[in-house]
Design a protein around this motif. Structure first.
Motif, PDB file in Angstrom:
ATOM      1  N   TYR A 183      14.378  33.619  58.699  1.00 20.17           N
ATOM      2  CA  TYR A 183      12.972  34.213  58.275  1.00 20.17           C
ATOM      3  C   TYR A 183      12.285  35.072  59.265  1.00 20.17           C
ATOM      4  N   GLY A 184      13.058  35.884  59.984  1.00 18.62           N
ATOM      5  CA  GLY A 184      12.733  36.647  60.812  1.00 18.62           C
ATOM      6  C   GLY A 184      11.970  36.065  62.126  1.00 18.62           C
ATOM      7  N   ASP A 185      11.940  34.867  62.421  1.00 21.15           N
ATOM      8  CA  ASP A 185      11.285  34.139  63.536  1.00 21.15           C
ATOM      9  C   ASP A 185      10.055  34.032  63.313  1.00 21.15           C
ATOM     10  N   TYR A 186       9.450  34.321  62.119  1.00 19.60           N
ATOM     11  CA  TYR A 186       8.061  34.551  61.792  1.00 19.60           C
ATOM     12  C   TYR A 186       7.194  32.933  62.314  1.00 19.60           C
ATOM     13  N   LEU A 187       6.085  33.160  62.836  1.00 21.32           N
ATOM     14  CA  LEU A 187       5.322  31.940  63.082  1.00 21.32           C
ATOM     15  C   LEU A 187       5.956  31.426  64.494  1.00 21.32           C
ATOM     16  N   ARG A 188       7.108  30.727  64.341  1.00 22.90           N
ATOM     17  CA  ARG A 188       7.744  30.376  65.544  1.00 22.90           C
ATOM     18  C   ARG A 188       9.151  30.164  64.972  1.00 22.90           C
ATOM     19  N   SER A 189      10.134  30.297  66.070  1.00 24.95           N
ATOM     20  CA  SER A 189      11.603  30.341  65.744  1.00 24.95           C
ATOM     21  C   SER A 189      11.829  28.917  65.016  1.00 24.95           C
ATOM     22  N   SER A 238      10.718  27.587  62.172  1.00 23.94           N
ATOM     23  CA  SER A 238       9.527  27.131  61.714  1.00 23.94           C
ATOM     24  C   SER A 238       9.558  27.101  60.188  1.00 23.94           C
ATOM     25  N   ILE A 239       9.499  28.448  59.445  1.00 22.73           N
ATOM     26  CA  ILE A 239       9.636  28.436  58.215  1.00 22.73           C
ATOM     27  C   ILE A 239      10.880  27.872  57.675  1.00 22.73           C
TER      28      ILE A 239
END
Length: 227
Positions: A53-59, A61-62
């Motif tokens: 998930y593109g490392d969005y938020l934190r690696s 996390s999603i």
């Protein structure tokens, strides 16, 4: 033995894992989408590296909320082997299957190199083919590989022999040089180095192959007892 390689949006080491299991280890392996809800028929689950998930938020996390995660938690609860490599380790941390968290590397730069490790615990289902205190080399490739936990968690990891691999030179600043840990039961391993990229002597390094062989040896021993 039948391995599942979980594929998330942004996984990029899934093909490396598939090759390591099918072509080098010689065992059955299938890709399993993050959208699935069932792991019936599999004997081991592998979470690959990449940028889920593109490392969005934190690696990781999603990915920890993906449809497949409840099945992975149930799989781990049964005592079956779950291995998370790099981003897979981050997902295991974010999902609570392993304690601690990942921070940015100490130098705030992406690191891609071969690094020396020491085998801290060779009596696990992932390390039984290594020698205790053996020094091996495995590739790393990450920007968020700086393992962190509080002092109480570190004390428990040490007391329960949950620290499986340590960096010799600690390239990312990880607490206590930690490169890989298992859960208390010993059937969930998270590690930042990439054993699947070191399985063929022809390519210069096969130190990672024995990790997968260890899983297979453990499974065969268990199968012989229960059959």
């Amino acid at each position: 033995m039948n391995f599942a390689v979980i594929v998330f949006p942004g996984s990029n080491c899934d093909t490396d894992l598939f090759h390591a299991i099918k072509d080098v280890l010689g065992e059955k392996v299938e890709y399993v989408s993050h959208q699935e809800h069932d792991l019936e028929g599999f004997d081991a689950v592998l979470l690959p590296g990449g940028f889920s998930y593109g490392d969005y938020l934190r690696s990781g996390s999603i990915a920890s909320f993906a449809n497949i995660m409840p099945a992975i938690k149930d799989f781990a609860e049964l005592g079956k082997p779950v291995l998370g490599i790099c981003n897979g380790f981050q997902i295991l941390l974010e999902s609570g299957l392993l304690p601690g968290a990942m921070k940015r590397n100490a130098g705030l730069k992406f690191i891609c190199e071969s690094t020396p490790l020491t085998v801290e615990h060779n009596e696990t289902m992932f390390t039984n083919e290594y020698e205790m205190d053996e020094r091996i080399n495995l590739p790393i490739a990450h920007a968020d590989g700086n393992y962190e936990c509080d002092d109480d968690t570190l004390a428990r990891l040490e007391a329960n022999h949950q620290i499986v691999f340590k960096y010799d030179d600690n390239p990312n600043g990880s607490k206590a040089n930690i490169a890989g840990i298992v859960n208390e039961r010993g059937n969930v391993l998270g590690m930042m180095p990439h054993p699947e990229r070191a399985v063929e002597a022809l390519l210069g390094n096969d130190d990672g192959l024995r990790l997968f062989q260890s899983i297979l040896v453990n499974w065969r021993e268990h199968h012989a007892v229960t059959s």
